[in-house]
Design a protein around this motif. Structure first.
Motif, PDB file in Angstrom:
ATOM      1  N   ASN A 108     -19.106   3.502 -10.580  1.00  0.00           N
ATOM      2  CA  ASN A 108     -18.174   3.433 -11.695  1.00  0.00           C
ATOM      3  C   ASN A 108     -16.716   3.383 -11.233  1.00  0.00           C
ATOM      4  O   ASN A 108     -16.202   4.335 -10.646  1.00  0.00           O
ATOM      5  N   LEU A 109     -16.047   2.268 -11.517  1.00  0.00           N
ATOM      6  CA  LEU A 109     -14.670   2.087 -11.071  1.00  0.00           C
ATOM      7  C   LEU A 109     -13.677   2.951 -11.846  1.00  0.00           C
ATOM      8  O   LEU A 109     -12.663   3.372 -11.291  1.00  0.00           O
ATOM      9  N   PHE A 110     -13.955   3.225 -13.102  1.00  0.00           N
ATOM     10  CA  PHE A 110     -13.057   4.065 -13.891  1.00  0.00           C
ATOM     11  C   PHE A 110     -12.997   5.468 -13.292  1.00  0.00           C
ATOM     12  O   PHE A 110     -11.922   6.049 -13.106  1.00  0.00           O
ATOM     13  N   GLY A 111     -14.162   6.016 -12.967  1.00  0.00           N
ATOM     14  CA  GLY A 111     -14.196   7.337 -12.348  1.00  0.00           C
ATOM     15  C   GLY A 111     -13.479   7.356 -11.015  1.00  0.00           C
ATOM     16  O   GLY A 111     -12.780   8.319 -10.681  1.00  0.00           O
ATOM     17  N   MET A 112     -13.634   6.277 -10.255  1.00  0.00           N
ATOM     18  CA  MET A 112     -12.988   6.177  -8.949  1.00  0.00           C
ATOM     19  C   MET A 112     -11.469   6.165  -9.096  1.00  0.00           C
ATOM     20  O   MET A 112     -10.766   6.951  -8.445  1.00  0.00           O
TER      21      MET A 112
ATOM     22  N   ASP B 279      -9.590   6.960 -11.718  1.00  0.00           N
ATOM     23  CA  ASP B 279      -9.087   8.117 -12.449  1.00  0.00           C
ATOM     24  C   ASP B 279      -9.286   9.422 -11.674  1.00  0.00           C
ATOM     25  O   ASP B 279      -8.912  10.492 -12.153  1.00  0.00           O
ATOM     26  N   GLU B 280      -9.888   9.305 -10.492  1.00  0.00           N
ATOM     27  CA  GLU B 280     -10.146  10.449  -9.608  1.00  0.00           C
ATOM     28  C   GLU B 280     -10.916  11.557 -10.328  1.00  0.00           C
ATOM     29  O   GLU B 280     -10.572  12.734 -10.287  1.00  0.00           O
TER      30      GLU B 280
ATOM     31  N   ASP C 172     -19.702  10.519  -6.982  1.00  0.00           N
ATOM     32  CA  ASP C 172     -19.951  11.702  -6.183  1.00  0.00           C
ATOM     33  C   ASP C 172     -20.471  11.283  -4.803  1.00  0.00           C
ATOM     34  O   ASP C 172     -21.544  10.679  -4.710  1.00  0.00           O
ATOM     35  N   PRO C 173     -19.749  11.597  -3.726  1.00  0.00           N
ATOM     36  CA  PRO C 173     -20.201  11.196  -2.386  1.00  0.00           C
ATOM     37  C   PRO C 173     -21.616  11.657  -2.065  1.00  0.00           C
ATOM     38  O   PRO C 173     -22.370  10.928  -1.397  1.00  0.00           O
ATOM     39  N   ILE C 174     -21.993  12.839  -2.527  1.00  0.00           N
ATOM     40  CA  ILE C 174     -23.348  13.332  -2.249  1.00  0.00           C
ATOM     41  C   ILE C 174     -24.392  12.433  -2.901  1.00  0.00           C
ATOM     42  O   ILE C 174     -25.425  12.125  -2.294  1.00  0.00           O
TER      43      ILE C 174
END
Length: 270
Positions: free
Chosen positions: A192-196, A198-199, A204-206
């Motif tokens: 999801n680019l929005f989450g990326m 918008d930080e 989630d890296p995990i």
């Protein structure tokens, strides 16, 4: 990026712009497919509140008409697909599918922002941080059940459940269950680019470590555009692709659309 299937309009009450505004930007950036997946309303019993972050049931007809109109305007230049971002609320899902049957809907994506409808007991917001294992487990079950319906074309922000507990093993185990369910069904998982941008707590890296570990899982980029300028932003796309490359993941660019009513699959030309 040649296709984006996660696009909203002002009707969801937390986005700006209408269908034509997003299509104009998408065409200018070379997209060959633009899918609209605004937040679906649900049909609750009388007296129950509507979701203020989704369109009202009375707006469905206008939304559908707007998408179909822009589809005609761009015919031969860009494919416009009609969809919804849909939460899987088991108690009300059949009624929603019945409503969908009235319209020429191409696909739906799963976006589970809550564990249930306002009428459900113990409903919780998946965005809220929690150490409660039962909440992550409930979310995992809902995603698995949604996949089993065979009605969703992909899973939007599958890592949206904000579990902050210290039991990383439990967390990874839940993630693996969702990833394997999607893999078995051939349903892509969205980065999801929005989450990326918008930080947020996702991507989630995990979760993406587990996707990489599982292997052979389809991953797709989703702009989750709430303003026209966020459709296929070149810088955002490049950043997402770089992150995924770090996990050894190359996203797919073409989505198989599953009709949520008939479950028939289509493979749009690009």
């Amino acid at each position: 990026m040649t296709a984006n299937y996660h696009t909203h309009t002002y009707r969801c009450n937390h986005a700006d712009g209408d269908v034509g505004d997003y299509a104009a930007v998408a065409a200018g950036r070379g997209l060959r497919v633009l899918g609209f997946s605004d937040h679906t309303p649900y049909f609750y019993p009388a007296g129950m509140p509507d979701n203020e972050f989704a369109m009202h049931p009375s707006e469905i007809g206008d939304y559908v008409s707007s998408v179909l109109k822009v589809r005609e305007e761009y015919r031969g230049r860009m494919e416009i697909a009609l969809g919804f971002e849909t939460e899987y609320f088991p108690r009300y899902f059949d009624r929603l599918i019945e409503e969908y049957s009235k319209y020429p809907i191409d696909y739906i994506i799963l976006g589970e922002h809550y564990s249930g409808a306002p009428t459900d007991d113990g409903v919780f917001d998946t965005f809220q941080p929690t150490e409660d294992k039962s909440r992550l487990l409930t979310y995992t079950h809902l995603v698995e059940e949604a996949i089993d319906t065979g009605r969703f074309s992909y899973i939007a922000h599958p890592d949206v459940m904000h579990y902050v507990g210290s039991d990383t093993g439990f967390r990874r185990g839940c993630y693996r269950r969702m990833i394997r369910a999607a893999k078995a069904a051939g349903i892509p998982l969205e980065f999801n680019l929005f989450g990326m941008v918008d930080e947020r707590h996702y991507p989630d890296p995990i979760f993406w470590e587990e996707v990489a570990s599982e292997g052979s899982v389809d991953v797709i980029l989703g702009c989750d555009a709430h303003t026209p300028g966020r459709v296929a932003d070149p810088g955002e796309v490049a950043r997402a692709e770089k992150i995924l490359a770090g996990y050894g993941i190359t996203p797919i660019t073409r989505l198989t659309l599953i009709n949520p009513v008939t479950k028939e699959k289509t493979y749009p030309e690009m």
